[in-house]
Design an enzyme around this catalytic site. Structure first.
Site, PDB file in Angstrom:
ATOM      1  N   LYS A   1       4.465 -18.955 -49.151  1.00 35.64           N
ATOM      2  CA  LYS A   1       4.903 -20.328 -49.399  1.00 35.64           C
ATOM      3  C   LYS A   1       6.162 -20.305 -50.257  1.00 35.64           C
ATOM      4  CE  LYS A   1       1.017 -21.918 -47.544  1.00 35.64           C
ATOM      5  NZ  LYS A   1       0.939 -22.751 -46.338  1.00 35.64           N
TER       6      LYS A   1
ATOM      7  N   HIS B   1      -2.989 -17.898 -34.852  1.00 35.07           N
ATOM      8  CA  HIS B   1      -3.072 -19.169 -35.569  1.00 35.07           C
ATOM      9  C   HIS B   1      -3.387 -20.276 -34.571  1.00 35.07           C
ATOM     10  CE1 HIS B   1      -2.122 -22.604 -38.121  1.00 35.07           C
ATOM     11  NE2 HIS B   1      -2.220 -21.775 -39.144  1.00 35.07           N
TER      12      HIS B   1
END
Length: 475
Positions: free
Chosen positions: A175, A294
């Site tokens: 992140k 994902h």
């Protein structure tokens, strides 16, 4: 010779429209071991009987159309048609029914999830006679399972490649998910891996944007992997997202990852598509790459209770198409996931044989024969206080992935990774000593804080953080 414009009654063809249930509702049908079985949650429009609605689903997802056609007589509908063979009302819901449909295996191309879904969840979901339609579960017969390669490697082969046993694997999504330069991104990867994580991860929407082109990211991440491996003596990996705008570009990225010698790549299998995913899975097996999956876009498809496709079906489809990891929800974090239902499809991902269990949303017994298992990935809003629950819920064969729960540590990325590794090792040791993680979890974490200042700092930051919302995904 002019074309024939009249039909004599003796020909046996009668033009017009007839009720679907006359042909496709067959409650006397005995299912075959080779049938694909589907459980649909059907909400008919007012005035449409459930038998007609269930038959319409069977018809429109197999051989039927809205009117009788001449060419019906050129084939054997009894051999190829789908059949609605059982209907039951949904407890506690008005005008909702579970309709069971059997499909002959000859309707589907071997080894193609794309073809299977095109039929079973195709145009029928826009059918006007239905107010809503949801595919709750599929039974994939072993004869069809054996036409798929499935996961490139599977759980045991992955453990052998990584030389990691007896505990869940630890990961972290880098992140902020967008905006970092490739060099700063690689630095964060190194710090997390050096601190004790097994994997770091590209976020699902990191592909090849102007601020960080894919080749630069791959190179800096590979450097981070090799440096952290040399310093820790552990095998490390980073999920390099190969998802791209074309299959050719996706394969180019996977090939470059292989040339760098990294252990794992990643794909967004719903936005990328099943055809692309299956191609990538085949390449990964042939070239020794693990494949992380994902599920971006899944909630668009699976979150509504009465319309769409349940994630357990998407999970089964992924096991067939191919992937070594897939995100599965956390039960305890920020993203959707009710415990019994989540563990139901986690077992469908990992186990070879799963018994029917309606209490966990499993409508059919599923035998995967020799298809390798998939590691579930718990990710989304989790931190060190969740570690005991995650270890107890998911067990050893899982990946526990902390993004903000690593990079949000007050002392930095590496201490955040240390905190998670210490918390995991403490929970695994306590479990192995016979302690009850569900009951003693907080105490176990507090004890570990006494000899890990990194963990103590993390516990202080996130001691009040909870995500307490009612799950949408209930039985």
């Amino acid at each position: 010779m002019s074309p024939q414009t009249e039909t004599k009654a003796s020909v046996g063809f009668k033009a017009g429209v007839k009720d679907y249930k006359l042909t496709y509702y067959t409650p006397e049908y005995e299912t075959k071991d080779t049938d694909i079985l589907a459980a649909f949650r059907v909400t008919p429009q007012p005035g449409v009987p459930p038998e007609e609605a269930g038959a319409a689903v069977a018809a429109e997802s197999s051989t039927g159309t809205w009117t009788t056609v001449w060419t019906d007589g050129l084939t054997s509908l009894d051999r190829y048609k789908g059949r609605c063979y059982h209907i039951e009302p949904v407890a506690g819901e008005e005008n909702q029914y579970i309709c069971y449909v059997a499909y002959p295996l000859d309707l589907f191309e071997e080894g193609s999830v794309t073809n299977m879904f095109t039929s079973i969840v195709g145009n029928v979901f826009g059918f006007k006679a239905l107010r809503a339609l949801r595919l709750e579960d599929l039974r994939i017969p072993t004869a069809y399972v054996k036409t798929f390669q499935g996961p490139p490697h599977g759980i045991q082969v992955e453990r052998d490649k990584l030389n990691k046993y007896g505990r869940p694997l630890l990961g972290c999504t880098i992140k902020p998910k967008l905006g970092l330069s490739a060099k700063n991104y690689g630095r964060a990867v190194y710090e997390c891996l050096r601190g004790g994580l097994d994997f770091t991860k590209d976020d699902e929407n990191v592909n090849s944007q102007p601020f960080m082109r894919w080749r630069d990211r791959f190179l800096f991440c590979a450097e981070a992997i090799y440096k952290s491996q040399a310093e820790t003596g552990e095998i490390k990996g980073h999920y390099l997202n190969a998802t791209a705008g074309t299959c050719e570009e996706m394969m180019k990225r996977a090939i470059f990852a292989r040339e760098l010698g990294v252990p794992i790549v990643m794909h967004d299998y719903l936005t990328g598509g099943f055809t692309a995913n299956t191609s990538l899975a085949h390449y990964c097996r042939d070239n020794g790459l693990l494949l992380h999956i994902h599920r971006a876009m899944h909630a668009v498809i699976d979150r509504q209770k009465n319309h769409g496709i349940h994630f357990r079906v998407l999970a089964k489809a992924l096991r067939m198409s191919g992937g070594d990891h897939i995100h599965s929800g956390t039960v305890v974090g920020k993203l959707e996931g009710e415990r019994d239902i989540t563990l139901g499809f986690v077992d469908l991902l990992r186990d070879d044989f799963i018994e029917k269990d309606r209490s966990r949303g499993i409508y059919f017994t599923q035998d995967w024969v020799s298809l390798p298992g998939v590691l579930p990935v718990a990710s989304g809003g989790i931190h060190v206080w969740h570690m005991p629950a995650l270890t107890e819920i998911f067990g050893d064969d899982s990946v526990l992935q902390f993004g903000g729960g690593t990079l949000g540590h007050p002392w930095g990325n590496a201490p955040g990774a240390v905190a998670n590794r210490v918390a995991l090792e403490a929970c695994v040791q306590a479990r192995n000593e016979g302690r009850d993680l569900a009951r003693e979890g907080n105490e176990i974490i507090r004890e570990a804080c006494k000899w890990s200042p990194e963990l103590a700092a993390a516990c202080e930051v996130w001691k009040e953080i909870k995500f307490e919302f009612q799950a949408m995904d209930t039985l």
